[in-house]
Design an enzyme around this catalytic site. Sequence first.
Site, PDB file in Angstrom:
ATOM      1  N   LYS A  92      -3.320  16.801  22.416  1.00  0.00           N
ATOM      2  CA  LYS A  92      -3.848  16.386  21.110  1.00  0.00           C
ATOM      3  C   LYS A  92      -2.729  16.189  20.098  1.00  0.00           C
ATOM      4  CE  LYS A  92      -4.597  21.185  20.514  1.00  0.00           C
ATOM      5  NZ  LYS A  92      -5.156  22.183  21.383  1.00  0.00           N
ATOM      6  N   LYS A 136       2.134  14.112  29.006  1.00  0.00           N
ATOM      7  CA  LYS A 136       0.974  14.987  29.193  1.00  0.00           C
ATOM      8  C   LYS A 136      -0.153  14.595  28.240  1.00  0.00           C
ATOM      9  CE  LYS A 136       0.824  19.470  28.075  1.00  0.00           C
ATOM     10  NZ  LYS A 136       0.810  20.929  28.057  1.00  0.00           N
ATOM     11  N   LYS A 194       8.499  24.784  17.669  1.00  0.00           N
ATOM     12  CA  LYS A 194       7.554  24.526  16.578  1.00  0.00           C
ATOM     13  C   LYS A 194       8.224  24.608  15.216  1.00  0.00           C
ATOM     14  CE  LYS A 194       3.142  25.532  18.758  1.00  0.00           C
ATOM     15  NZ  LYS A 194       1.896  26.301  18.731  1.00  0.00           N
TER      16      LYS A 194
HETATM   17  P1  AMP Z   1      -2.891  23.653  24.526  1.00  0.00           P
HETATM   18  O1  AMP Z   1      -4.069  23.587  23.647  1.00  0.00           O
HETATM   19  O2  AMP Z   1      -2.118  22.384  24.615  1.00  0.00           O
HETATM   20  O3  AMP Z   1      -2.025  24.854  24.266  1.00  0.00           O
HETATM   21  O4  AMP Z   1      -3.442  23.859  25.991  1.00  0.00           O
HETATM   22  C1  AMP Z   1      -4.375  24.865  26.359  1.00  0.00           C
HETATM   23  C2  AMP Z   1      -4.373  25.007  27.860  1.00  0.00           C
HETATM   24  O5  AMP Z   1      -4.641  23.747  28.510  1.00  0.00           O
HETATM   25  C3  AMP Z   1      -3.042  25.487  28.418  1.00  0.00           C
HETATM   26  O6  AMP Z   1      -3.293  26.471  29.405  1.00  0.00           O
HETATM   27  C4  AMP Z   1      -2.410  24.269  29.037  1.00  0.00           C
HETATM   28  O7  AMP Z   1      -1.616  24.604  30.141  1.00  0.00           O
HETATM   29  C5  AMP Z   1      -3.604  23.409  29.444  1.00  0.00           C
HETATM   30  N1  AMP Z   1      -3.289  21.970  29.287  1.00  0.00           N
HETATM   31  C6  AMP Z   1      -3.063  21.338  28.111  1.00  0.00           C
HETATM   32  N2  AMP Z   1      -2.824  20.018  28.310  1.00  0.00           N
HETATM   33  C7  AMP Z   1      -2.882  19.812  29.659  1.00  0.00           C
HETATM   34  C8  AMP Z   1      -2.729  18.657  30.497  1.00  0.00           C
HETATM   35  N3  AMP Z   1      -2.490  17.449  29.985  1.00  0.00           N
HETATM   36  N4  AMP Z   1      -2.866  18.804  31.830  1.00  0.00           N
HETATM   37  C9  AMP Z   1      -3.132  20.017  32.351  1.00  0.00           C
HETATM   38  N5  AMP Z   1      -3.295  21.152  31.628  1.00  0.00           N
HETATM   39  C10 AMP Z   1      -3.177  21.058  30.293  1.00  0.00           C
END
Ligand code: AMP
Length: 332
Positions: free
Chosen positions: A200, A197, A114
């Site tokens: 957002k 993946k 980051k």
């Molecule tokens: P984030 O907001 O990207 O940190 O994601 C929050 C949670 O959602 C984390 O536990 C990630 O592992 C899960 N997550 C985020 N994007 C994906 C995805 N495309 N497929 C599966 N799990 C996801």
Amino acid sequence: MSTKRILSGIQPTSDSFHLGNYLGALKQWVELQDGNDAFYCIVDLHALTGDIDPTLLRKRILTSAAQLIALGISPEKSTLFVQSHVAEHNQLGWIMECIAGFGEANRMTQFKDKSAKGGADSARVGLFTYPMLQAADILLYQAHYVPVGEDQRQHIELTRDLATRFNSRFGETFRIPEGHILKSGAKIYDLQEPTNKMSKSSGSAAGVLEIMDTPEANIKKIKSATTDAGREVTFDEKEKPGISNLLTIHSALSGESISNLENQFAGKGYGDFKSAVAEVVVEYLRPIRERALELLQDEAHLVKVLHGGADKARSVASATVADTYKNLGLVL
Ligand code: AMP
Ligand code: TRP
């Protein structure tokens, strides 16, 4: 089987959770409520390590809470709360900063990734100390298990190291938590770029299915999803990442097996298949979105529910802080 204490957190950094968040993490949060003593935290203080827009932040904290309740986190079954409502997070966060070494904090890959984005010099100190606050989130509740995605493994390891070090220097204070790395079964990819993946922060808005999007918007996104060469609806992540992703989504939401779906759509075109996926997604998300919008209509009630969660959380957290302070020699 004895009940286990579970803790997890999610940042309120978007206007809506997306289908990847739901299938990869939040759906399992809902399942873990049963038979466990689950604490789920909207980590708004962690969100301050990114760009801060006060109007947006406030809205996103409330929308996150509304979505979590709407998708099945029950404020009766589990303890749902906002991190900043429980001041003990800051109190123990500071203690963790005084336990952690600069070197070990500097090895955190999430910080490196980051901070590299904006240039290391412009990264803020809070981004560096983020993992120590996360350790506090977990240790305050004496959690047995921390359900998180694979990307959080290193932060859980750090939490365990800090807790172990504290306990051996100052006496038994914290339970050593274990990561419960969520099943990767449902990894969801971007509809437009199905090798990335669903996220957002990367990819196009058109590739991300959001819980709070209108049904019309999500239908449009699914109908314009990238498909692959050929015309058979078959699961082949290498040759057909687009169709495979849509099969995963359909299967995860409808409960039908992938091979059943392949049979069902044998001889039919991609168009028919996409219409079916759109129907499944939209009907699954419709009641969740509607319930969330309804909860947001009565903000005072929603905040009251969150305050109730914070009261429950504080009663556990304050005992841990008192123990920690006492063991450190602070005068209570
Ligand atoms: P984030 O907001 O990207 O940190 O994601 C929050 C949670 O959602 C984390 O536990 C990630 O592992 C899960 N997550 C985020 N994007 C994906 C995805 N495309 N497929 C599966 N799990 C996801
Ligand atoms: N760092 C986590 C993430 O980005 C969010 C988080 C903060 C968290 N505190 C936590 C997760 C405590 C689990 C437990 O996903």
